[in-house]
Design a protein around this motif. Structure first.
Motif, PDB file in Angstrom:
ATOM      1  N   THR A   1     -10.597  42.685  -4.509  1.00 11.53           N
ATOM      2  CA  THR A   1     -11.894  42.095  -4.829  1.00 11.53           C
ATOM      3  C   THR A   1     -12.177  40.817  -4.057  1.00 11.53           C
ATOM      4  N   VAL A   2     -11.190  39.957  -3.904  1.00 12.32           N
ATOM      5  CA  VAL A   2     -11.383  38.647  -3.298  1.00 12.32           C
ATOM      6  C   VAL A   2     -11.026  38.713  -1.817  1.00 12.32           C
ATOM      7  N   PRO A   3     -11.947  38.411  -0.920  1.00 17.71           N
ATOM      8  CA  PRO A   3     -11.648  38.491   0.518  1.00 17.71           C
ATOM      9  C   PRO A   3     -10.404  37.705   0.914  1.00 17.71           C
ATOM     10  N   ALA A   4     -10.225  36.502   0.367  1.00 16.86           N
ATOM     11  CA  ALA A   4      -9.092  35.665   0.752  1.00 16.86           C
ATOM     12  C   ALA A   4      -7.756  36.223   0.276  1.00 16.86           C
ATOM     13  N   ALA A   5      -7.797  37.228  -0.623  1.00 17.92           N
ATOM     14  CA  ALA A   5      -6.561  37.799  -1.163  1.00 17.92           C
ATOM     15  C   ALA A   5      -6.193  39.124  -0.522  1.00 17.92           C
ATOM     16  N   GLN A   6      -6.967  39.586   0.439  1.00 12.43           N
ATOM     17  CA  GLN A   6      -6.772  40.934   0.958  1.00 12.43           C
ATOM     18  C   GLN A   6      -5.444  41.118   1.699  1.00 12.43           C
ATOM     19  N   ASP A   7      -4.854  40.019   2.158  1.00 20.06           N
ATOM     20  CA  ASP A   7      -3.555  40.131   2.827  1.00 20.06           C
ATOM     21  C   ASP A   7      -2.398  40.031   1.843  1.00 20.06           C
ATOM     22  N   GLY A   8      -2.701  39.975   0.554  1.00 16.22           N
ATOM     23  CA  GLY A   8      -1.658  39.916  -0.456  1.00 16.22           C
ATOM     24  C   GLY A   8      -1.554  38.551  -1.100  1.00 16.22           C
ATOM     25  N   VAL A   9      -1.092  38.526  -2.324  1.00 16.67           N
ATOM     26  CA  VAL A   9      -0.906  37.275  -3.060  1.00 16.67           C
ATOM     27  C   VAL A   9       0.473  37.277  -3.698  1.00 16.67           C
ATOM     28  N   ALA A  10       0.976  36.088  -3.953  1.00 20.48           N
ATOM     29  CA  ALA A  10       2.284  35.932  -4.595  1.00 20.48           C
ATOM     30  C   ALA A  10       2.114  35.187  -5.912  1.00 20.48           C
ATOM     31  N   LEU A  11       3.003  35.483  -6.853  1.00 19.54           N
ATOM     32  CA  LEU A  11       2.958  34.823  -8.156  1.00 19.54           C
ATOM     33  C   LEU A  11       3.456  33.391  -8.009  1.00 19.54           C
ATOM     34  N   ARG A  12       2.668  32.412  -8.459  1.00 20.00           N
ATOM     35  CA  ARG A  12       3.014  31.008  -8.327  1.00 20.00           C
ATOM     36  C   ARG A  12       3.312  30.339  -9.665  1.00 20.00           C
ATOM     37  N   ILE A  13       2.649  30.736 -10.697  1.00 19.78           N
ATOM     38  CA  ILE A  13       2.958  30.244 -12.049  1.00 19.78           C
ATOM     39  C   ILE A  13       3.151  31.466 -12.938  1.00 19.78           C
ATOM     40  N   ARG A  14       4.322  31.556 -13.524  1.00 16.98           N
ATOM     41  CA  ARG A  14       4.623  32.675 -14.400  1.00 16.98           C
ATOM     42  C   ARG A  14       4.158  32.384 -15.816  1.00 16.98           C
ATOM     43  N   SER A  15       3.952  33.474 -16.574  1.00 13.07           N
ATOM     44  CA  SER A  15       3.554  33.330 -17.977  1.00 13.07           C
ATOM     45  C   SER A  15       4.605  32.517 -18.725  1.00 13.07           C
ATOM     46  N   GLY A  16       4.168  31.525 -19.443  1.00 17.12           N
ATOM     47  CA  GLY A  16       5.052  30.691 -20.247  1.00 17.12           C
ATOM     48  C   GLY A  16       5.541  29.438 -19.542  1.00 17.12           C
ATOM     49  N   GLU A  17       5.257  29.276 -18.256  1.00 16.42           N
ATOM     50  CA  GLU A  17       5.751  28.123 -17.510  1.00 16.42           C
ATOM     51  C   GLU A  17       4.870  26.870 -17.650  1.00 16.42           C
ATOM     52  N   LEU A  18       3.607  27.036 -17.940  1.00 19.04           N
ATOM     53  CA  LEU A  18       2.689  25.898 -17.996  1.00 19.04           C
ATOM     54  C   LEU A  18       2.314  25.601 -19.439  1.00 19.04           C
ATOM     55  N   ALA A  19       2.497  24.358 -19.857  1.00 19.01           N
ATOM     56  CA  ALA A  19       2.141  23.956 -21.218  1.00 19.01           C
ATOM     57  C   ALA A  19       0.671  23.536 -21.280  1.00 19.01           C
ATOM     58  N   TRP A  20       0.123  23.642 -22.491  1.00 20.71           N
ATOM     59  CA  TRP A  20      -1.272  23.218 -22.666  1.00 20.71           C
ATOM     60  C   TRP A  20      -1.371  21.695 -22.627  1.00 20.71           C
ATOM     61  N   GLY A  21      -2.509  21.184 -22.167  1.00 20.23           N
ATOM     62  CA  GLY A  21      -2.812  19.764 -22.248  1.00 20.23           C
ATOM     63  C   GLY A  21      -2.546  19.025 -20.950  1.00 20.23           C
ATOM     64  N   LEU A  22      -2.766  17.719 -21.022  1.00 24.38           N
ATOM     65  CA  LEU A  22      -2.573  16.859 -19.859  1.00 24.38           C
ATOM     66  C   LEU A  22      -1.117  16.423 -19.768  1.00 24.38           C
ATOM     67  N   PRO A  23      -0.620  16.181 -18.558  1.00 20.26           N
ATOM     68  CA  PRO A  23       0.744  15.647 -18.424  1.00 20.26           C
ATOM     69  C   PRO A  23       0.858  14.288 -19.108  1.00 20.26           C
ATOM     70  N   ASP A  24       2.067  13.918 -19.462  1.00 17.74           N
ATOM     71  CA  ASP A  24       2.289  12.610 -20.099  1.00 17.74           C
ATOM     72  C   ASP A  24       1.738  11.490 -19.212  1.00 17.74           C
ATOM     73  N   GLY A  25       0.988  10.609 -19.822  1.00 23.43           N
ATOM     74  CA  GLY A  25       0.432   9.473 -19.096  1.00 23.43           C
ATOM     75  C   GLY A  25      -0.861   9.768 -18.371  1.00 23.43           C
ATOM     76  N   SER A  26      -1.287  11.028 -18.367  1.00 23.80           N
ATOM     77  CA  SER A  26      -2.519  11.406 -17.676  1.00 23.80           C
ATOM     78  C   SER A  26      -3.704  11.305 -18.629  1.00 23.80           C
ATOM     79  N   ARG A  27      -4.870  11.033 -18.063  1.00 25.23           N
ATOM     80  CA  ARG A  27      -6.088  10.970 -18.866  1.00 25.23           C
ATOM     81  C   ARG A  27      -7.279  11.374 -18.008  1.00 25.23           C
TER      82      ARG A  27
END
Length: 290
Positions: free
Chosen positions: A106-132
């Protein structure tokens, strides 16, 4: 010798009697005239008065024709959105993640293939500590909701010309998800420019175009955004979609060094094509619930 006394010079008894009758007749006529003058109602008609308002409203001749009233058109009943009341859990909601093969098709920029960069469960909800986020009222534009959701998950795919990130924010039920989605749309509309202050980083700034309604049956919005961080400007499409008790958020960014941001944005497809990509995945996930 008997003598007679005349009645009057030149007057005969018969003529005298006739004169008396005419006199009496004249008196009678004069009296009649007096009566008629003093009692005009006996020989005149009453004057016409202007009709009263009540007479106008009841008289068939005075009533104006009533304009025909158009029958109210029936309001079409829209079919219910399939899955509007769907209830996902922290496991079944993963069916809402887009498949890499679909991105490549579907996406022209992805036609040469894409790789998984963030797996399910790796990213927590919310802002990083100290971020606003500044201004603070724009925080939900980054975090989707302002308080911790029932569950959260994320996944990202990419290559040298594409960063595609998708997050799933699970709410207890469809009603609370709908309310969260309304608040999110309000936040996005009121925050055309905001920044995230991160410790140890140059920071990140988002400058967004007004959001437009996405294509498809599920409530959604899409907008063009320029993301600036560490001196790099990245053209991006960003969208949000409501499916049952889940708010699906996604970004499709075109990293690179080219100054022609419009040309780089075009490698991602269009707002409509990306919106339909998410809509189709949502329908498949709802059908999978059974």
């Amino acid at each position: 010798m008997t003598s007679t006394v005349p009645d009057g010079p030149g007057t005969s008894p018969a003529r005298s009697r006739r004169s008396g009758w005419w006199w009496l007749t004249g008196i009678a006529l004069l009296g009649l005239v007096v009566v008629l003058v003093l009692q005009p109602w006996s020989h005149e008609t009453e004057p016409l008065l202007p009709p009263t308002e009540s007479a106008l409203s009841t008289s068939p001749r005075s009533a104006s024709p009533t304009a025909p009233t158009a029958a109210p058109s029936a309001t079409p009943t829209l079919p219910p959105v399939p899955g509007a009341e769907a209830v996902f859990d922290d496991s079944t909601m993963r069916a809402l993640f887009v498949r890499p093969r679909v991105l490549e098709d579907t996406v022209p920029a992805a036609q040469d293939g894409v790789a998984l960069r963030i797996r399910s469960g790796e990213l927590a909800w919310g802002l990083p500590d100290g971020s606003r986020v500044e201004p603070e009222r724009c925080t939900a534009a980054v975090t989707v909701v302002t308080t911790a959701p029932a569950a959260f998950d994320a996944r990202a795919w990419g290559n040298a010309g594409l960063d595609f990130t998708q997050t799933l924010t699970l709410l207890p039920d469809a009603a609370s998800a709908a309310e969260a989605f309304r608040e999110l749309v309000t936040t996005v509309d009121g925050c055309p420019r905001y920044r995230q202050v991160n410790p140890g980083m140059d920071g990140a700034v988002w400058t967004a175009e007004p959001a437009i309604e996405g294509q498809g049956v599920y409530p959604s919005i899409v907008q063009e955004v320029v993301h600036e961080a560490e001196g790099q400007r990245t053209p991006t499409f960003r969208g949000h979609l409501l499916v049952g008790n889940v708010v699906v958020s996604w970004t499709a960014a075109a990293p690179g060094d080219g100054d022609d941001l419009g040309a780089r944005l075009a490698t991602l497809g269009t707002a409509d094509s990306l919106s339909m990509l998410m809509q189709e995945r949502a329908q498949a996930a709802v059908q999978g619930l059974g």
